[in-house]
Design an enzyme around this catalytic site. Structure first.
Site, PDB file in Angstrom:
ATOM      1  N   HIS A 518      41.134  28.700  48.683  1.00  0.00           N
ATOM      2  CA  HIS A 518      40.646  29.872  49.303  1.00  0.00           C
ATOM      3  C   HIS A 518      39.724  29.237  50.564  1.00  0.00           C
ATOM      4  O   HIS A 518      38.530  29.664  50.901  1.00  0.00           O
ATOM      5  CB  HIS A 518      39.448  30.425  48.243  1.00  0.00           C
ATOM      6  CG  HIS A 518      40.246  30.950  47.055  1.00  0.00           C
ATOM      7  ND1 HIS A 518      39.607  31.150  45.972  1.00  0.00           N
ATOM      8  CD2 HIS A 518      41.599  31.068  47.009  1.00  0.00           C
ATOM      9  CE1 HIS A 518      40.453  31.602  45.009  1.00  0.00           C
ATOM     10  NE2 HIS A 518      41.585  31.656  45.719  1.00  0.00           N
ATOM     11  N   HIS A 562      38.574  35.863  44.575  1.00  0.00           N
ATOM     12  CA  HIS A 562      39.666  35.185  45.349  1.00  0.00           C
ATOM     13  C   HIS A 562      39.507  35.761  46.633  1.00  0.00           C
ATOM     14  O   HIS A 562      39.065  36.916  46.965  1.00  0.00           O
ATOM     15  CB  HIS A 562      40.753  35.144  44.454  1.00  0.00           C
ATOM     16  CG  HIS A 562      40.815  34.654  43.080  1.00  0.00           C
ATOM     17  ND1 HIS A 562      41.723  33.571  42.932  1.00  0.00           N
ATOM     18  CD2 HIS A 562      39.863  34.249  42.111  1.00  0.00           C
ATOM     19  CE1 HIS A 562      41.525  32.846  41.778  1.00  0.00           C
ATOM     20  NE2 HIS A 562      40.263  33.310  41.491  1.00  0.00           N
TER      21      HIS A 562
END
Length: 597
Positions: A518, A562
């Site tokens: 991420h 996310h």
């Protein structure tokens, strides 16, 4: 849409928009701008087309794309907080980018995450609208979605994930630990402490990627796509009375070594991601002047924020052996010759475990009460209404999920081929304080940058993640759904059952903490008085004209979820802004022309 070879495209052609990077946000922007059929668009992607990449469309084959030409093969510098380990931060290097290798998870975070950016163009309400716009949600009878939180006409096809038996048991243990089940909580963003189902970017067994915005049913002839072409730098000209240089063309090099420059009449948009957008800007003369001087790059704009503020979600896997067969999906992947049968099932029917990503039930948790005995936590500075991590009580500190078989990052290679069964409890840290960097290793566009994530450098990060892992272990070993099926820890030498304190867990965390893929924040946007902000809130690069950056590198702070849906949201929002500016320019041109008449 035309997918061209470099030598078949005339470099003398002029495009309205050139998009540098065919990853998640880049494909979104190209597809949305092409809705104006008068717009002429060039999309440049360093990797190949994804049409024939089976392990992109088959979600279960995701890791087969790594450590090859379809991976950027980014590896961090050694990091003290994780025992001086280097961590592989693989990224998709093909059309569609990391939307073709990620966990398919649609976890948006909370609206407060985006309100915390304090930018009017990117409020929580707007970001959730952009994310909704991208999707076509497909229901399943057993799942109870919140219809207000889902789109029905976007190019991205998503659906809920059918849980394996072990995930149903983990779900029971999460609820037993006080994390109430709320089916669509990861779409609504309304619960910081609970568990629920996560929609996935998979429909009818096929992964949906950002490339779907510009391929399949969304082909348009006004987009030219060049794959296997790396953008070296942006070229500028000084025009008119403006003191700011204008981005007018991009310099590229193909896989075969052919060099071409391509011209843009309206805008150039960089969408190369958190690792590759900073070096592209720096090679173009926009970045910290000391770094540019080190590599003999002429300075265009001294922008110290380029490559700074790098963030990620640090993740820790903790594995458990299971004493009953077929609760996990190991028997479908690792036992005997099962994988051959599983692959045949996918190829013939687009079903089975290879049609999904092997993650199960998910949860969010606040850790206020569990950290109340920590002197570091109690004495840490905090803003009014927020904890020491900078989060309100409506934002989670950590995220949990379980794997549905033994698997994860490639360092976990000790697969249970001897008819054993295992799964992991995964714990992810939100709103980390540690900040990393992306710097140039060379002015050569074919060389990867230097990446240092500085994982767990800040003591508060280690405190919260260790407590989260400790809580996750309690959920599995004490919870009603899982306590009776745990045969032991995996591998056995971890001895999870003997760990009781946060301090017990710290060595495990240092040894196993890894990336959640991420990466974000390395070309952040911000207000006019923010000297470290590279972009304004319309994603325009400060100090030049005609250039924007639009990918997750622009996030001031990574969301507590996310980043897949955020990348889609940034792409959708950017496209609207670019169209809006284009319409303003068109009206101005029409007014000028009318005055001439």
């Amino acid at each position: 849409m035309s997918l061209e070879r470099v030598d078949s495209v005339d470099p003398a052609d002029v495009y309205d928009y050139i998009i540098c990077g065919g990853g998640t946000s880049g494909c979104v922007i190209a597809g949305r701008l092409a809705e104006d059929l008068d717009a002429k668009i060039l999309l440049l992607e360093a990797g190949p087309d994804n049409a024939d990449l089976e392990n992109v469309h088959m979600a279960g084959g995701w890791s087969k794309n790594f450590d090859s030409e379809t991976d950027w093969n980014i590896v961090t510098e050694p990091m003290e907080g994780v025992d001086n380990r280097r961590v592989n931060c693989s990224r998709g290097r093909f059309l569609g980018g990391s939307s073709g290798v990620n966990g398919t998870l649609c976890i948006r975070g909370t609206k407060q995450d985006y309100d915390d950016w304090e930018l009017d163009e990117w409020t929580g309400d707007k970001m959730f609208e952009y994310m909704n716009k991208s999707e076509s949600f497909h229901k399943k009878d057993w799942h109870k979605p919140n219809d207000k939180c889902h789109g029905t006409s976007g190019p991205l096809h998503i659906e809920p994930h059918d849980l394996a038996p072990i995930s149903e048991r983990v779900k029971q243990s999460l609820v037993d630990a006080g994390l109430t089940y709320s089916p669509d909580m990861f779409s609504t963003g309304e619960s910081p402490h609970g568990c629920g189902d996560v929609p996935r970017t998979v429909h009818k067994g096929i992964r949906s990627t950002a490339a779907d915005y510009i391929t399949k049913n969304n082909r348009r002839e006004n987009i030219t796509i060049l794959t296997s072409v790396t953008v070296d730098k942006i070229l500028f000209t000084q025009s008119g009375s403006s003191t700011e240089p204008t981005a007018t063309s991009v310099s590229t090099i193909s896989k075969s070594g052919i060099k071409f420059d391509y011209m843009a009449r309206k805008e150039i948009i960089i969408t190369a991601g958190a690792y590759c957008s900073p070096p592209l800007l720096m090679r173009s003369g926009i970045g910290p002047k000391e770094q540019l001087a080190k590599h003999n790059i002429p300075l265009v704009v001294d922008a110290p924020g380029v490559g700074a503020n790098l963030q990620d979600h640090v993740l820790c896997f903790t594995f458990y052996e299971v004493n009953q067969p077929n609760l996990t999906n190991d028997y479908l992947a690792y036992h005997d010759n099962a994988i051959a049968t599983t692959l045949k099932q996918y190829q013939e029917e687009k079903s089975g475990i290879l049609s999904t990503f092997p993650f199960g039930i998910f949860g969010y948790a606040r850790l206020d009460e569990r950290l109340a005995d920590s002197e570091l936590w109690k004495n840490a500075p905090r803003q009014e209404g927020r904890d020491p991590m900078g989060l309100t009580r409506q934002q989670p500190n950590i995220e949990f999920w379980n794997t549905e078989l033994y698997g994860g990052p490639k360092q976990y290679a000790d697969f249970p081929v001897d008819h054993k069964h295992a799964f992991a409890m995964c714990t992810l840290l939100f709103n980390q304080h540690s900040r990393g960097s992306v710097t140039l290793a060379s002015s050569d566009p074919l060389k990867n940058p230097v990446v240092d994530h500085a994982y767990l450098k800040d003591p508060l990060d280690m405190l919260v993640l260790s407590e989260g892992v400790r809580f996750g272990n309690e959920i599995i070993t004490r919870g009603a759904g899982t306590r009776d099926v745990i045969a032991g820890s995996w591998p056995a030498d971890l001895s999870h059952h003997k760990f009781t304190t946060r301090e017990d867990w710290e060595p495990h965390v240092r040894q196993h903490a890894t990336t959640c893929y991420h990466a974000a924040g390395s070309v952040r946007m911000g207000k006019a008085d923010d000297e470290m902000a590279v972009l304004d809130q319309e994603l325009k690069v400060k100090g030049v004209r005609g250039l924007r950056v639009a990918d997750v590198s622009v996030l001031p702070r990574v969301n507590n979820g996310h980043t897949q849906m955020v990348a889609y949201g940034i792409g959708e929002g950017a496209a609207e802004m670019i169209k809006r500016d284009g319409n303003k320019l068109l009206k101005l041109t029409e007014q000028v022309e009318s005055l001439k008449i």
